[in-house]
Design an enzyme around this catalytic site. Structure first.
Site, short mmCIF file in Angstrom:
data_model
loop_
_atom_site.label_atom_id
_atom_site.label_comp_id
_atom_site.label_asym_id
_atom_site.label_seq_id
_atom_site.Cartn_x
_atom_site.Cartn_y
_atom_site.Cartn_z
N ASP A 322 40.80 -55.83 102.94
CA ASP A 322 40.13 -54.84 102.09
C ASP A 322 39.12 -55.49 101.14
O ASP A 322 38.42 -54.79 100.41
CB ASP A 322 41.16 -54.05 101.27
CG ASP A 322 42.00 -53.15 102.17
OD1 ASP A 322 41.54 -52.81 103.27
OD2 ASP A 322 43.12 -52.80 101.75
N ARG A 353 32.91 -50.33 107.20
CA ARG A 353 32.61 -51.22 106.07
C ARG A 353 31.74 -52.40 106.47
O ARG A 353 31.07 -52.99 105.63
CB ARG A 353 33.92 -51.77 105.48
CG ARG A 353 34.53 -50.83 104.52
CD ARG A 353 35.70 -51.43 103.79
NE ARG A 353 36.29 -50.36 103.01
CZ ARG A 353 37.57 -50.28 102.67
NH1 ARG A 353 38.40 -51.24 103.03
NH2 ARG A 353 38.00 -49.28 101.96
C1 S3P Z 1 47.50 -51.16 104.31
C2 S3P Z 1 47.13 -51.91 105.40
C3 S3P Z 1 45.72 -52.25 105.71
C4 S3P Z 1 44.79 -52.01 104.53
C5 S3P Z 1 45.07 -50.71 103.84
C6 S3P Z 1 46.51 -50.67 103.34
C7 S3P Z 1 48.94 -50.88 104.10
O1 S3P Z 1 45.30 -51.44 106.78
O2 S3P Z 1 43.44 -52.03 104.96
O3 S3P Z 1 44.20 -50.52 102.74
O4 S3P Z 1 49.31 -50.40 103.00
O5 S3P Z 1 49.73 -51.12 105.01
P1 S3P Z 1 45.54 -51.85 108.32
O6 S3P Z 1 46.99 -51.83 108.58
O7 S3P Z 1 44.80 -50.81 109.12
O8 S3P Z 1 44.92 -53.22 108.46
#
Ligand code: S3P
Length: 442
Positions: A322, A353
């Site tokens: 992120d 992004r």
């Molecule tokens: C998250 C996992 C990430 C991240 C998101 C929050 C989580 O996504 O980008 O903001 O809380 O498990 P991805 O699992 O799609 O990588």
């Protein structure tokens, strides 16, 4: 109605700030509290739109969820397998985490749930969760390409699976583990690259049996045993390192700055940005390292720094997925070239992004380019021109990243709509202006 904002060059940033609670941990605290028998208390909950949607969804699934005070919440759970069919569709707003983890939760309950979200969430891929959850017995009806709105018909005869993640995603891993709670036997997820482990840590804390075995090839086998007795807990949510990233990078870029950010989550699977910034020459101190509620935290002291461009390896992506937009902003001020490898997942976040970061930097006069999944930023060691208006496209992190760029660029930077910032960082503008930023309506 859109909420445009403009960020002008700041003289310096100073003082202390408390950034809001961790988004990933806040979602999980509400979900696990709703599954546990008895009362759970949560302190420091992020009260951003994403998490409030999860609170409403857990209520619709039958849990008692009550806000007591700022960040302080009480839940009365239903017990594993005790969720009930919601009588309307669940609207998870902007939140991929809310939608995907909730799909896991209800997949092994014998009722039907309808999911939707905002335009951003409705455009995001859900096959990555519907595919493994279908193997466990759930049925899905989705729009084309596996997109929301979707109906999920949960199964009353769940089958445990062993599933190797095709993409590094904590959301997919968590969805499968949560479905495994109400499934007989052992449900296993294999991840080749370690992703954030808040689900594993917190599930264990609530009383589940979760084992993590490293494999010889570096992968991890994560197994949850079905039908645990989860009992109510007290969860203290650390401040979100992904939110701390914005004031921290701002303090690095604005001259004569020194700020302190208290109680920031330092889970090693979340701190890739801070490791990368240190390699670039950032002056960031970590004080009072401690453990709160099973998670590592520390106070950060960040001072203006001269940064140098570096190569950021693809293996680091899961620990800072992120944070690439704000890292790319830092790279725009650094001397030399920064190459960020392995960013395919950046294209399927709240917006594309990868494209938004590249185009935004170019609009601000930064020399940047893409080579496949590599984002390349050529810094000159001097502040970029700025002077652009960035299309946010419902993406909170794009909005905050470019507002930070405007704090130190030659000309101000505007964003067309900062409404989305409230999904993860309510109070962002006041917090930044309290430190000395100059963000206002245009
Ligand atoms: C998250 C996992 C990430 C991240 C998101 C929050 C989580 O996504 O980008 O903001 O809380 O498990 P991805 O699992 O799609 O990588």
């Amino acid at each position: 109605m859109s909420r445009p904002l403009i960020s002008r060059r700041a003289d310096s940033l100073s003082g202390s700030a408390k950034v809001p609670g961790d988004k990933s941990i806040s979602h999980r605290a509400l979900m696990f509290g709703a599954l546990a028998v008895g009362e759970s208390r949560v302190e420091g909950l992020l009260e951003g739109d994403d998490v409030l949607r999860t609170a409403a969804a857990m209520r619709a699934l039958g849990a008692e969820v009550e806000r007591l005070d700022d960040g302080s919440w009480r839940l009365w759970g239903r017990g594993v397998g005790g969720l009930r069919e919601p009588d309307d569709l669940l609207d998870l707003g902007n939140s991929g985490t809310g939608a995907r983890l909730m799909m896991g939760l209800v997949a092994t309950h014998p009722f039907t749930t309808f999911f939707t979200g905002d335009a951003s969430l409705r455009s995001r891929p859900m096959k990555r969760v519907s595919e493994p959850l279908s193997r466990m017995g759930a049925r899905f009806v989705t729009r084309e390409g596996g997109r929301l709105p979707a109906a999920l018909v949960g199964t009353d005869k769940p089958v445990p699976i062993t599933y190797e993640l095709p993409v590094a995603s904590a959301q997919v891993k968590s969805a499968i583990l949560l479905a495994g709670l109400n499934t007989p036997g052992e449900t296993t997820v294999i991840e080749r690259e370690a992703t954030r482990d808040h689900t594993e840590l917190m599930l264990r804390n609530f009383g589940a049996t979760v084992t993590v075995e490293p494999r010889e090839d570096g992968a991890r086998r994560i197994t949850v045993t079905g039908f645990p007795e989860l009992t109510g807990r007290h969860v203290v949510v650390p401040a979100d390192p992904s939110s701390a990233a914005f004031p921290a990078v701002a303090a690095l870029l604005v001259p004569r700055s020194e700020i302190r950010l208290a109680g920031i989550g330092m889970n090693p699977l979340r701190t890739g940005l801070f490791r990368t910034l240190a390699e670039m020459g950032a002056d960031i101190g970590y004080e009072n390292p401690r453990t709160e509620g099973g998670e590592q935290v520390a106070d950060l002291v960040v001072r203006s720094s001269v940064l140098s461009g570096i190569d950021v390896p693809a293996e680091r992506a899961p620990s800072m997925i992120d944070e690439y937009p704000i890292l790319a902003v830092a790279a725009a001020f650094a001397g030399g070239t920064t190459r960020m490898f392995g960013l395919s997942e950046l294209r399927v976040k709240e917006s594309d992004r990868f494209a938004a970061t590249l185009l935004g930097l170019q609009a601000c006069g930064v020399k940047a380019e893409a080579e496949g999944d590599t984002l390349i930023v050529h810094g000159t060691g001097r502040p970029p021109a700025g002077g652009a208006t960035i299309a946010v496209d419902l993406d909170h992190r794009i909005a905050m990243s470019f507002l930070v760029l405007g704090m130190a660029s030659a000309e101000p930077v505007a964003v067309d709509d900062a409404e989305a910032v409230d999904t993860s960082f309510p109070g962002f503008v006041d917090l930044m202006n309290g430190l000395g930023a100059r963000i206002s309506t245009p």
